[in-house]
Design a protein around this motif. Structure first.
Motif, PDB file in Angstrom:
ATOM      1  N   GLU B 103    -118.716 -34.901  37.125  1.00  0.00           N
ATOM      2  CA  GLU B 103    -118.375 -34.455  35.762  1.00  0.00           C
ATOM      3  C   GLU B 103    -117.406 -33.268  35.805  1.00  0.00           C
ATOM      4  OE1 GLU B 103    -121.653 -34.110  33.069  1.00  0.00           O
ATOM      5  OE2 GLU B 103    -122.538 -36.018  33.705  1.00  0.00           O
ATOM      6  N   LEU B 104    -117.597 -32.410  36.804  1.00  0.00           N
ATOM      7  CA  LEU B 104    -116.683 -31.280  36.968  1.00  0.00           C
ATOM      8  C   LEU B 104    -115.254 -31.794  37.168  1.00  0.00           C
ATOM      9  CD1 LEU B 104    -115.915 -28.318  37.577  1.00  0.00           C
ATOM     10  CD2 LEU B 104    -116.768 -28.648  39.897  1.00  0.00           C
ATOM     11  N   MET B 105    -115.089 -32.754  38.071  1.00  0.00           N
ATOM     12  CA  MET B 105    -113.765 -33.312  38.332  1.00  0.00           C
ATOM     13  C   MET B 105    -113.175 -33.980  37.084  1.00  0.00           C
ATOM     14  SD  MET B 105    -112.740 -32.600  41.302  1.00  0.00           S
ATOM     15  CE  MET B 105    -113.652 -31.054  41.109  1.00  0.00           C
ATOM     16  N   ALA B 106    -114.037 -34.674  36.346  1.00  0.00           N
ATOM     17  CA  ALA B 106    -113.559 -35.368  35.148  1.00  0.00           C
ATOM     18  C   ALA B 106    -113.027 -34.365  34.123  1.00  0.00           C
ATOM     19  CB  ALA B 106    -114.686 -36.210  34.544  1.00  0.00           C
ATOM     20  N   VAL B 107    -113.740 -33.267  33.937  1.00  0.00           N
ATOM     21  CA  VAL B 107    -113.298 -32.258  32.971  1.00  0.00           C
ATOM     22  C   VAL B 107    -112.002 -31.588  33.458  1.00  0.00           C
ATOM     23  CG1 VAL B 107    -113.867 -30.101  31.788  1.00  0.00           C
ATOM     24  CG2 VAL B 107    -115.645 -31.825  32.139  1.00  0.00           C
ATOM     25  N   VAL B 108    -111.960 -31.239  34.742  1.00  0.00           N
ATOM     26  CA  VAL B 108    -110.761 -30.586  35.284  1.00  0.00           C
ATOM     27  C   VAL B 108    -109.543 -31.506  35.127  1.00  0.00           C
ATOM     28  CG1 VAL B 108    -109.652 -29.793  37.411  1.00  0.00           C
ATOM     29  CG2 VAL B 108    -111.996 -29.095  36.894  1.00  0.00           C
ATOM     30  N   GLY B 109    -109.732 -32.781  35.448  1.00  0.00           N
ATOM     31  CA  GLY B 109    -108.622 -33.725  35.320  1.00  0.00           C
ATOM     32  C   GLY B 109    -108.154 -33.833  33.875  1.00  0.00           C
ATOM     33  N   MET B 110    -109.125 -33.988  32.972  1.00  0.00           N
ATOM     34  CA  MET B 110    -108.798 -34.157  31.552  1.00  0.00           C
ATOM     35  C   MET B 110    -108.106 -32.918  30.985  1.00  0.00           C
ATOM     36  SD  MET B 110    -109.285 -36.751  29.626  1.00  0.00           S
ATOM     37  CE  MET B 110    -108.118 -36.866  28.264  1.00  0.00           C
ATOM     38  N   ALA B 111    -108.598 -31.745  31.364  1.00  0.00           N
ATOM     39  CA  ALA B 111    -108.007 -30.501  30.865  1.00  0.00           C
ATOM     40  C   ALA B 111    -106.551 -30.387  31.340  1.00  0.00           C
ATOM     41  CB  ALA B 111    -108.821 -29.300  31.318  1.00  0.00           C
ATOM     42  N   ASN B 112    -106.310 -30.776  32.579  1.00  0.00           N
ATOM     43  CA  ASN B 112    -104.936 -30.725  33.070  1.00  0.00           C
ATOM     44  C   ASN B 112    -104.036 -31.699  32.313  1.00  0.00           C
ATOM     45  OD1 ASN B 112    -104.127 -28.905  35.428  1.00  0.00           O
ATOM     46  ND2 ASN B 112    -106.215 -29.499  35.973  1.00  0.00           N
ATOM     47  N   GLU B 113    -104.616 -32.811  31.884  1.00  0.00           N
ATOM     48  CA  GLU B 113    -103.839 -33.765  31.102  1.00  0.00           C
ATOM     49  C   GLU B 113    -103.547 -33.231  29.699  1.00  0.00           C
ATOM     50  OE1 GLU B 113    -105.294 -37.779  30.953  1.00  0.00           O
ATOM     51  OE2 GLU B 113    -103.847 -38.363  29.409  1.00  0.00           O
ATOM     52  N   THR B 114    -104.587 -32.811  28.988  1.00  0.00           N
ATOM     53  CA  THR B 114    -104.364 -32.385  27.598  1.00  0.00           C
ATOM     54  C   THR B 114    -103.582 -31.072  27.528  1.00  0.00           C
ATOM     55  OG1 THR B 114    -106.564 -31.378  27.471  1.00  0.00           O
ATOM     56  CG2 THR B 114    -106.350 -33.643  26.689  1.00  0.00           C
TER      57      THR B 114
ATOM     58  N   GLU C 113    -103.333 -35.275  35.442  1.00  0.00           N
ATOM     59  CA  GLU C 113    -104.768 -35.506  35.636  1.00  0.00           C
ATOM     60  C   GLU C 113    -105.061 -36.047  37.035  1.00  0.00           C
ATOM     61  OE1 GLU C 113    -106.742 -37.831  32.643  1.00  0.00           O
ATOM     62  OE2 GLU C 113    -108.595 -37.954  33.802  1.00  0.00           O
ATOM     63  N   THR C 114    -104.367 -37.106  37.429  1.00  0.00           N
ATOM     64  CA  THR C 114    -104.687 -37.713  38.728  1.00  0.00           C
ATOM     65  C   THR C 114    -104.267 -36.826  39.897  1.00  0.00           C
ATOM     66  OG1 THR C 114    -102.665 -39.056  38.712  1.00  0.00           O
ATOM     67  CG2 THR C 114    -104.670 -40.064  37.824  1.00  0.00           C
ATOM     68  N   ASN C 115    -103.263 -35.960  39.705  1.00  0.00           N
ATOM     69  CA  ASN C 115    -102.931 -34.978  40.747  1.00  0.00           C
ATOM     70  C   ASN C 115    -104.185 -34.164  41.082  1.00  0.00           C
ATOM     71  OD1 ASN C 115     -99.460 -33.768  40.371  1.00  0.00           O
ATOM     72  ND2 ASN C 115    -100.238 -35.819  40.599  1.00  0.00           N
ATOM     73  N   ARG C 116    -104.926 -33.772  40.073  1.00  0.00           N
ATOM     74  CA  ARG C 116    -106.126 -32.945  40.310  1.00  0.00           C
ATOM     75  C   ARG C 116    -107.280 -33.775  40.839  1.00  0.00           C
ATOM     76  NH1 ARG C 116    -101.865 -30.693  37.554  1.00  0.00           N
ATOM     77  NH2 ARG C 116    -101.812 -28.488  38.173  1.00  0.00           N
ATOM     78  N   LEU C 117    -107.427 -35.006  40.379  1.00  0.00           N
ATOM     79  CA  LEU C 117    -108.500 -35.840  40.934  1.00  0.00           C
ATOM     80  C   LEU C 117    -108.245 -36.051  42.426  1.00  0.00           C
ATOM     81  CD1 LEU C 117    -109.004 -38.512  38.108  1.00  0.00           C
ATOM     82  CD2 LEU C 117    -110.461 -36.542  38.638  1.00  0.00           C
ATOM     83  N   ALA C 118    -106.986 -36.288  42.798  1.00  0.00           N
ATOM     84  CA  ALA C 118    -106.659 -36.519  44.213  1.00  0.00           C
ATOM     85  C   ALA C 118    -106.990 -35.300  45.069  1.00  0.00           C
ATOM     86  CB  ALA C 118    -105.185 -36.890  44.360  1.00  0.00           C
ATOM     87  N   SER C 119    -106.649 -34.124  44.559  1.00  0.00           N
ATOM     88  CA  SER C 119    -106.929 -32.937  45.377  1.00  0.00           C
ATOM     89  C   SER C 119    -108.401 -32.551  45.305  1.00  0.00           C
ATOM     90  CB  SER C 119    -106.024 -31.772  44.972  1.00  0.00           C
ATOM     91  OG  SER C 119    -106.246 -31.394  43.640  1.00  0.00           O
ATOM     92  N   GLY C 120    -109.014 -32.714  44.149  1.00  0.00           N
ATOM     93  CA  GLY C 120    -110.423 -32.347  44.007  1.00  0.00           C
ATOM     94  C   GLY C 120    -111.327 -33.229  44.869  1.00  0.00           C
ATOM     95  N   TYR C 121    -110.998 -34.506  44.941  1.00  0.00           N
ATOM     96  CA  TYR C 121    -111.788 -35.421  45.778  1.00  0.00           C
ATOM     97  C   TYR C 121    -111.306 -35.376  47.229  1.00  0.00           C
ATOM     98  CZ  TYR C 121    -114.531 -37.727  42.087  1.00  0.00           C
ATOM     99  OH  TYR C 121    -115.443 -38.008  41.108  1.00  0.00           O
TER     100      TYR C 121
END
Lengths: 132, 132, 132, 132, 132, 132
Positions: B103-114, C113-121
């Motif tokens: 969930e942390l990753m999902a929020v971080v990703g979404m925040a970077n998008e919006t 968003e996916t830039n952060r998912l890639a680095s976060g994971y």
């Protein structure tokens, strides 16, 4: 034609109104933020973004307040003025006190500092933190 | 001479050892991360940074786990490899489960998008979010 | 003295005027944006920056519109208010429609968003994507 | 347990397999990138992210190549190593030639430079670029 | 309640006043910048941040002007409007001339460009630059 | 074909060799960094980038060491691994001592922290810092 003209409820298409209605119902409020009214210029982006935000921000393993504070942490790191203003307000509505805000800012500031110390000193990742 | 040579306990000055001792005592562990061993090349930065981190990360209005997750959120946003690895480990040690991480990753990703949608659409801050 | 005082054509030195003239001729317009009038405070930076921008933005393997949209993508990612405003206008002038803008924003948002998912994971690069 | 353990097809749940199948069918390939195998640790994020990426990257007002190049532009600006590698490969597959890549890099580099000149010189937005 | 309400000297607690007094004495001025008045909402952050800034910005191996210009370089790279304005003023006060400012901006712009060329071209670190 | 294949002197075209020769002559060295060998894949970018870097990095109102340290400050802020490694080496060659490096890192870290405190607390720019 202005870039950020906002789509008000009255002028919105049924598709856009349906999203606005769901936003207001989900958030128990009678207003829609400028963010949604701006991206409503592209109904597909409005629908998809709201769908994702709604799914992601629903309390789960993390509660609503924690999620909003993470949103603020990202927005502050990215220096997004709009997002800092709107998500700080959302976090307060979700229960963030002045003390919580102060500690949130302190952690965000410190993390931004040590992120640079780690890269500037070219620190190698410790064996035990390595990914398998 | 290598840029990131690490200062091991054995070779450390008394001033640096005192900080290492406090890190290990505070964190109830018998090892010091590479980050501290790297910045120990400058004892003043080591002392000041540890002092600040210790003060900021102490549980207060926010608990230890929330603070570590905020640290991860910032590090992921900044794409700091070392910090993502070390603070993800710290967050897990503080109790972050797989679901919380997801969930942390999902929020971080979404925040970077919006954050980018808000700036790209040049959204004006809503009156009620404005600073007084 | 103000930091960003703009150098207007009337007060400009011959060296600066020559750049302004080339900007207006190249872009088929009779005005020079504030950006150029601001950096004209340093004629060397004005000349070098215009020279590079002119060379880089000339249609080649990529057409003018694609180049302007890439400029917007970078500016939005960096949250540069001035650049978002000026390059969005330039992209529209080069033919960007509302639909193109909407898709551009969607891709920029998603990539952030996916830039952060890639680095976060902490995703490892696939063998076949590796550099030889 | 490793942070980025990848979920291979054989060990995947039916829900995850369904996404993998759709990725391979949509992209006409018989392999799934590490990115998807990593975020598959959270099936909800996998499903939602793929859904969004699929919808956004489908050719529309912008073609597939332009969209992939915008993805590269964002990833380079954010310094995301994994994303640069994977989306550069995707862009080449979509038809990006060496010349196109060279021009893409030149624009991305220049935009990152002028973004900073604009903010450093504190340039005010021109009247005609202002949002209505 | 406003997010950024400033704590003026008259309304400040003795603890906050002590920091304000030290700021004014150290900087030989009779005013305190809005930055300090804003973070004074959290006296612990005010005290710790001022302590660190004071220690770090004291002339040492690097003089005051060089340190202020580095501060500007970081703030411009991060697109922090407030920090660009306040630290450009501080750098000028410390002796930065128009020519120095022009060269500072040129280097910052160029570094932001080549940072992206290096990552976009996926350049491997030269053997002799590697950390031991 | 590898993305970052390097163009060695032996295989280089006369146009590229001329730039390599100028780099080595200007920097009084007999080697060319990987950065230049990578962007040499596009001779136009190589020539233009070297031209700009050469012009900008020449000692002027700021000396060579100060310029290299500013380059490091930007690279660390952007988390560009290659650039941190190569420009830290260049700064040392230009005279940066261990103490200077330590103070440089301290300022860069602190600036990244206060940049976020300023935006997170939504601090308004002081009247006297405002641009005219």
């Amino acid at each position: 034609m202005a870039m950020s003209s906002l789509i008000e409820y009255e002028q919105a298409s049924p598709e856009v109104r349906a999203v606005y209605d769901d936003i207001m119902a989900t958030r128990r409020t009678d207003r829609v933020n400028n963010f949604w009214k701006a991206i409503a210029r592209d109904p597909a982006t409005l629908r998809r973004t709201w769908q994702s935000v709604k799914e992601i921000m629903t309390p789960g393993a993390l509660d609503a307040l924690t999620k909003e504070m993470i949103y603020v942490a990202v927005s502050v790191t990215n220096q997004c003025g709009y997002c800092i203003a709107s998500h700080s307000a959302a976090a307060r509505k979700a229960g963030m006190t002045d003390s919580m805000f102060a500690e949130l800012m302190a952690v965000v500031g410190m993390a931004n500092e040590t992120n640079r110390l780690a890269s500037g000193y070219q620190v190698e990742i410790d064996e035990q933190f390595k990914v398998g």
